[in-house]
Design a protein around this motif. Structure first.
Motif, PDB file in Angstrom:
ATOM      1  N   UNK A 125       0.832  -1.203   0.000  1.00 28.32           N
ATOM      2  CA  UNK A 125       0.000   0.000   0.000  1.00 28.32           C
ATOM      3  C   UNK A 125       0.870   1.257   0.000  1.00 28.32           C
ATOM      4  N   UNK A 126       1.891   1.275   0.877  1.00 26.30           N
ATOM      5  CA  UNK A 126       2.780   2.435   0.960  1.00 26.30           C
ATOM      6  C   UNK A 126       3.502   2.670  -0.370  1.00 26.30           C
ATOM      7  N   UNK A 127       3.966   1.594  -0.976  1.00 23.71           N
ATOM      8  CA  UNK A 127       4.671   1.728  -2.257  1.00 23.71           C
ATOM      9  C   UNK A 127       3.736   2.240  -3.351  1.00 23.71           C
ATOM     10  N   UNK A 128       2.490   1.733  -3.350  1.00 17.65           N
ATOM     11  CA  UNK A 128       1.525   2.175  -4.360  1.00 17.65           C
ATOM     12  C   UNK A 128       1.188   3.651  -4.180  1.00 17.65           C
ATOM     13  N   UNK A 130       3.060   5.998  -2.792  1.00 19.02           N
ATOM     14  CA  UNK A 130       4.220   6.807  -3.159  1.00 19.02           C
ATOM     15  C   UNK A 130       4.388   6.880  -4.675  1.00 19.02           C
ATOM     16  N   UNK A 131       4.059   5.809  -5.355  1.00 17.20           N
ATOM     17  CA  UNK A 131       4.196   5.773  -6.809  1.00 17.20           C
ATOM     18  C   UNK A 131       3.109   6.592  -7.509  1.00 17.20           C
ATOM     19  N   UNK A 132       1.872   6.519  -6.990  1.00 15.26           N
ATOM     20  CA  UNK A 132       0.742   7.170  -7.662  1.00 15.26           C
ATOM     21  C   UNK A 132       0.539   8.622  -7.227  1.00 15.26           C
ATOM     22  N   UNK A 133       0.763   8.900  -5.932  1.00  9.05           N
ATOM     23  CA  UNK A 133       0.498  10.249  -5.412  1.00  9.05           C
ATOM     24  C   UNK A 133       1.668  10.708  -4.539  1.00  9.05           C
ATOM     25  N   UNK A 134       2.839  10.892  -5.123  1.00 11.06           N
ATOM     26  CA  UNK A 134       4.038  11.194  -4.317  1.00 11.06           C
ATOM     27  C   UNK A 134       3.969  12.522  -3.575  1.00 11.06           C
TER      28      UNK A 134
END
Length: 252
Positions: A125-128, A130-134
């Motif tokens: 979830x955290x990686x997603x 950061x990738x989508x809404x940094x």
């Protein structure tokens, strides 16, 4: 004359057949309906048995243990703690020390698997995010789960459910619980030192003014502490109102 008599006999037989044929048809239809109901009942029983077998297997339980859990939840335990999981319910109502130890070990193993899955999903979830809404503020997975459970609009503040630890013969505990109930605050109540005595917690709940309707609705649950206060690292006197924030229990 004989001809007339023969005709009358034929007419009588025809009339009798006219009466018997519909009755025979109705009997056949009734028989088919009974057979259909029996088949449907057998199918429901088979489906229910298969579901019970799968659920028991998911919790590491035997069929007879799952059946006992179902029976326990139909009694006072289910009324006071309607959302109690099978291992906790069976452990609380263990008939000897061997049973209590077995359910404790099963629960430790189940909790370990659950936490591992939760942490793995949290990382994904955290990686997603950061990738989508940094550049946007992150909504934690725990807040998202609370939102889904409470069905509140995502834009509104999410109030996590409280855990309230009390003990018997503790006037401040009674008063704190009354305040929370009057404020309409949902909470899970745990009685410390009850030794799994259902009568004691029922008497306390009546004295503290716990409304049975709120217990039935799940807004308030009544539980034996069963070591939870020590498990979360509880310190200080009671009552204690705590809330889980970012995986840690914090006193309110």
């Amino acid at each position: 004359m004989k001809t007339i008599v023969s005709c009358m006999r034929l007419l009588s037989r025809a009339a009798l057949l006219t009466v018997l044929l519909p009755l025979s048809s109705l009997a056949a239809q009734s028989h088919r309906a009974v057979e259909s109901r029996v088949v449907e009942s057998d199918l429901r029983s088979s489906t229910s048995a298969a579901l019970d077998e799968r659920l028991a297997r998911d919790w590491g339980l035997k069929a007879e243990e799952w059946g006992r859990y179902r029976q326990l939840m139909q009694g006072p335990l289910g009324l006071y703690s309607p959302n109690l999981d099978p291992l906790t319910a069976l452990g609380m109502e263990a008939r000897n020390e061997d049973e209590r130890q077995r359910y404790a070990e099963l629960q430790v193993q189940a909790e370990r698997r659950r936490v591992e899955k939760l942490l793995a999903y949290q990382r994904a979830y955290d990686e997603a995010w950061q990738r989508l809404y940094p550049r946007q503020q992150r909504i934690t997975a725990s807040s998202l789960r609370s939102h889904l459970a409470s069905s509140q609009p995502l834009a509104s503040p999410v109030e996590l459910r409280l855990a309230v630890f009390v003990s018997n013969h503790c006037p401040p505990c009674d008063q704190r619980v009354k305040q929370l109930q009057a404020a309409g605050q949902p909470f899970d109540l745990y009685m410390v030192g009850s030794d799994n005595n259902d009568a004691e917690i029922r008497q306390w709940a009546a004295r503290a003014g716990i409304e049975p309707s709120k217990v039935r609705a799940g807004q308030i649950t009544l539980n034996h502490d069963a070591g939870r206060w020590a498990w979360i690292g509880g310190r200080g006197g009671l009552p204690a109102v705590v809330k889980e924030i970012d995986g840690r229990w914090q006193r309110q």
